[in-house]
Design a protein around this motif. Structure first.
Motif, PDB file in Angstrom:
ATOM      1  N   PRO A  49       0.806  -1.231   0.000  1.00  0.00           N
ATOM      2  CA  PRO A  49       0.000   0.000   0.000  1.00  0.00           C
ATOM      3  C   PRO A  49       0.836   1.278   0.000  1.00  0.00           C
ATOM      4  N   ALA A  50       1.963   1.287   0.705  1.00  0.00           N
ATOM      5  CA  ALA A  50       2.808   2.493   0.738  1.00  0.00           C
ATOM      6  C   ALA A  50       3.413   2.763  -0.629  1.00  0.00           C
ATOM      7  N   ALA A  51       3.855   1.697  -1.318  1.00  0.00           N
ATOM      8  CA  ALA A  51       4.408   1.877  -2.660  1.00  0.00           C
ATOM      9  C   ALA A  51       3.341   2.375  -3.625  1.00  0.00           C
ATOM     10  N   GLU A  52       2.146   1.790  -3.544  1.00  0.00           N
ATOM     11  CA  GLU A  52       1.067   2.203  -4.442  1.00  0.00           C
ATOM     12  C   GLU A  52       0.620   3.631  -4.141  1.00  0.00           C
ATOM     13  N   GLU A  53       0.659   4.010  -2.879  1.00  0.00           N
ATOM     14  CA  GLU A  53       0.321   5.384  -2.489  1.00  0.00           C
ATOM     15  C   GLU A  53       1.292   6.376  -3.118  1.00  0.00           C
ATOM     16  N   LEU A  54       2.571   6.057  -3.087  1.00  0.00           N
ATOM     17  CA  LEU A  54       3.567   6.941  -3.695  1.00  0.00           C
ATOM     18  C   LEU A  54       3.435   6.977  -5.213  1.00  0.00           C
ATOM     19  N   LEU A  55       3.165   5.835  -5.813  1.00  0.00           N
ATOM     20  CA  LEU A  55       2.979   5.802  -7.264  1.00  0.00           C
ATOM     21  C   LEU A  55       1.768   6.643  -7.685  1.00  0.00           C
ATOM     22  N   ALA A  56       0.739   6.659  -6.843  1.00  0.00           N
ATOM     23  CA  ALA A  56      -0.477   7.404  -7.171  1.00  0.00           C
ATOM     24  C   ALA A  56      -0.330   8.903  -6.952  1.00  0.00           C
ATOM     25  N   SER A  57       0.676   9.317  -6.185  1.00  0.00           N
ATOM     26  CA  SER A  57       0.789  10.736  -5.817  1.00  0.00           C
ATOM     27  C   SER A  57       2.052  11.402  -6.357  1.00  0.00           C
ATOM     28  N   THR A  58       2.795  10.679  -7.223  1.00  0.00           N
ATOM     29  CA  THR A  58       4.024  11.216  -7.821  1.00  0.00           C
ATOM     30  C   THR A  58       4.090  10.744  -9.269  1.00  0.00           C
ATOM     31  N   ASN A  59       5.193  11.067  -9.927  1.00  0.00           N
ATOM     32  CA  ASN A  59       5.452  10.530 -11.268  1.00  0.00           C
ATOM     33  C   ASN A  59       6.517   9.444 -11.227  1.00  0.00           C
ATOM     34  N   LEU A  60       6.724   8.835 -10.052  1.00  0.00           N
ATOM     35  CA  LEU A  60       7.629   7.694  -9.924  1.00  0.00           C
ATOM     36  C   LEU A  60       7.030   6.488 -10.641  1.00  0.00           C
ATOM     37  N   HIS A  61       7.913   5.560 -11.032  1.00  0.00           N
ATOM     38  CA  HIS A  61       7.477   4.352 -11.727  1.00  0.00           C
ATOM     39  C   HIS A  61       8.070   3.126 -11.053  1.00  0.00           C
ATOM     40  N   PHE A  62       7.304   2.051 -11.036  1.00  0.00           N
ATOM     41  CA  PHE A  62       7.766   0.790 -10.450  1.00  0.00           C
ATOM     42  C   PHE A  62       8.971   0.274 -11.221  1.00  0.00           C
ATOM     43  N   ALA A  63      10.046  -0.075 -10.487  1.00  0.00           N
ATOM     44  CA  ALA A  63      11.257  -0.602 -11.123  1.00  0.00           C
ATOM     45  C   ALA A  63      11.458  -2.078 -10.822  1.00  0.00           C
ATOM     46  N   ALA A  64      11.292  -2.483  -9.556  1.00  0.00           N
ATOM     47  CA  ALA A  64      11.536  -3.874  -9.192  1.00  0.00           C
ATOM     48  C   ALA A  64      11.062  -4.121  -7.770  1.00  0.00           C
ATOM     49  N   ALA A  65      10.792  -5.384  -7.462  1.00  0.00           N
ATOM     50  CA  ALA A  65      10.556  -5.833  -6.091  1.00  0.00           C
ATOM     51  C   ALA A  65      11.634  -6.869  -5.783  1.00  0.00           C
ATOM     52  N   LEU A  66      12.473  -6.563  -4.789  1.00  0.00           N
ATOM     53  CA  LEU A  66      13.660  -7.366  -4.519  1.00  0.00           C
ATOM     54  C   LEU A  66      13.853  -7.533  -3.017  1.00  0.00           C
ATOM     55  N   ASP A  67      14.715  -8.494  -2.645  1.00  0.00           N
ATOM     56  CA  ASP A  67      15.300  -8.416  -1.311  1.00  0.00           C
ATOM     57  C   ASP A  67      15.986  -7.064  -1.208  1.00  0.00           C
TER      58      ASP A  67
END
Length: 366
Positions: A49-67
Motif C-alpha cells: 500500500p505504501a508503494a502504491e500510495e507513492l505511485l499514485a501521488s508522484t510521477n515515480l514508476h515501479f522498477a523492481a521488487a527485490l530483497d
C-alpha cells in the motif's frame, strides 16, 4: 540564573565556516555528489500500500521488487524509479534490531512504530577514501565495511542523535542508478500504478524537511555539511510559531536538505511549543515532508483531490510572489506529508517567508 537558549544565525555561520574549512583540509571536498535515493521503512502489511500510495501521488514508476538491495538482510523492498531525480526504496524490516526505533516514538505513534524515511543515499566517487577520512573523524557506520555487490558498494552512518536520520553513500560499479545486482532475488509482488494526466506535471524530489529540536539545530546542520558536499544557504524565522526553516543546498536546481527547528526549546520562558517542536513530541524526531516540484500545480492538486488525497492547507503563494505550495495530509503508512511546489519565472529564492509561515501554521492540524 540560567540563560534561556535562543538560536542565533551568527553562531551557526561561525560553525558552518569551520566545517567547510575542515572539509577542505581533510580532503573531503568533492567526494560526495547528489542525492541518489531515499529509503523509507514501513510495517510489513504496509509495504505494497505504501508503494502504491507513492505511485499514485508522484510521477515515480515501479522498477523492481527485490530483497533489500542495500541492506542485504533479506527484507523485501520495492524500488520506484525517477529518471531525472532521486529513486525511492520502500522496504519493510523483517529481522534484526531497528536502529531507528529510539527516534521514531511519539505521543501519537506508540513505542514501536516502524514507519520512517530512514536514509538519504548520496553518490560517492571514492568510498574507501571517504570512509577512511570519516572514521578518523569518529563517524560511526552501521557496518565495518561497505556492502559490496557487482553493481555498487554502499555504506551508511548510524542514525544521527540530532535528526534520527542516516546518510548512505553509494559508489556505482556499473550503470549509475542500477540497484539490481547479482545477489538480488526477485519477489513476486505486483504493484499497481494509477495513471493520471496530471502526474506528468509532477517532477523530482525537491527537498525533504526534517524536524529537529531547537537546541540541536546548529549541530544537525553542521553534521550534515560535514558528511556531504552541501553548503548552508539561509534560514527563515517565523517568530510567531517558534519555528526556523533552514536550507542546505548542493547547487541551484539540485535536491535541497531542509531542517526545521524551534527558535527556543518547547515550553521555554520565551516561546510556546509551536507546531514544529509539537510535531516532534507527537511523532518523534523524523522527516516531516517530501516536496515534489510541479509544472502546473493547480492541475496536480485537482488530480490528487479527485483521487482522494486530503490536504492540510489550501494552495499558498502566487505567481506574483514567485512560488506556490501545498501540504498533503500525513500518510498513516509512512508518517510523511507530501508537499507540491511550483516556482515561477526563474524564481531563485527557494522559499518566501509568507509561504513558510502559512505552511508551518497548517501543520498545527496534524
Amino acid at each position: 540564573m540560567n540563560q534561556i537558549f535562543v538560536n542565533d544565525d551568527a553562531v551557526l555561520l561561525r560553525d558552518v565556516d569551520a566545517v567547510l574549512a575542515m572539509r577542505r583540509q581533510a580532503g573531503l571536498e568533492g567526494l560526495v555528489g547528489g542525492l541518489a535515493a531515499v529509503v523509507i521503512n514501513v510495517a510489513p502489511d504496509d509495504l505494497l500500500p505504501a508503494a502504491e500510495e507513492l505511485l499514485a501521488s508522484t510521477n515515480l514508476h515501479f522498477a523492481a521488487a527485490l530483497d533489500d538491495p542495500l541492506a542485504g538482510d533479506g527484507s523485501p523492498a520495492i524500488l520506484l524509479h525517477d529518471p531525472d531525480g532521486a529513486d525511492f526504496c520502500i522496504k519493510s524490516r523483517t529481522s534484526g534490531v531497528n536502529p531507528f526505533t529510539a527516534h521514531n516514538a511519539g505521543a501519537k505513534t506508540g513505542p514501536e512504530v516502524a514507519a520512517r524515511l530512514e536514509t538519504f543515499v548520496f553518490e560517492c566517487h571514492d568510498l574507501d577514501r571517504y570512509a577512511a577520512i570519516q572514521r578518523q573523524r569518529g563517524v560511526a557506520f552501521l557496518t565495518p565495511e561497505p556492502v559490496a555487490t557487482d553493481a555498487f558498494r554502499f555504506l551508511q552512518t548510524a542514525p544521527s542523535l540530532h535528526t534520527g536520520n542516516s546518510l548512505g553513500f553509494i559508489q556505482w560499479k556499473g550503470r549509475p542508478g542500477s540497484f539490481r545486482h547479482g545477489q538480488s532475488r526477485e519477489l513476486p509482488l505486483s504493484v499497481d500504478k494509477r495513471e493520471g494526466p496530471w502526474q506528468a506535471r509532477i517532477g523530482s524530489l525537491d527537498h525533504v524537511a526534517t524536524r529537529v529540536r531547537a537546541a540541536h539545530r546548529d549541530a544537525a546542520i553542521v553534521e550534515f555539511l560535514s558528511l556531504t558536499n552541501y553548503r548552508f544557504d539561509f534560514a527563515v524565522y517565523v517568530e510567531s510559531l517558534n519555528s526556523i526553516t533552514n536550507v542546505a543546498r548542493l547547487g541551484a536546481g539540485d535536491y535541497a536538505q531542509v531542517f526545521t527547528s524551534g527558535i527556543s526549546p518547547a515550553g521555554s520562558a520565551v516561546a510556546d511549543v509551536g507546531p514544529t517542536e509539537g510535531f516532534i513530541a507527537n511523532y518523534g524526531l523524523r522527516p516531516h515532508h517530501m516536496a515534489f516540484a510541479t509544472d502546473g500545480i493547480e492541475a496536480v492538486v485537482a488530480g490528487l483531490s479527485a483521487n482522494g488525497m486530503q490536504f492540510l492547507s489550501p494552495l499558498v503563494g502566487s505567481r506574483d510572489e514567485g512560488i506556490k505550495q501545498i501540504f498533503s495530509a500525513m500518510s498513516p503508512r509512512t508518517l510523511l506529508v507530501n508537499e507540491y511546489i511550483e516556482r515561477y519565472d526563474g524564481f531563485d529564492g527557494f522559499f518566501t517567508k509568507s509561504n513558510v509561515t502559512r505552511l508551518t501554521k497548517a501543520t498545527e492540524n496534524q
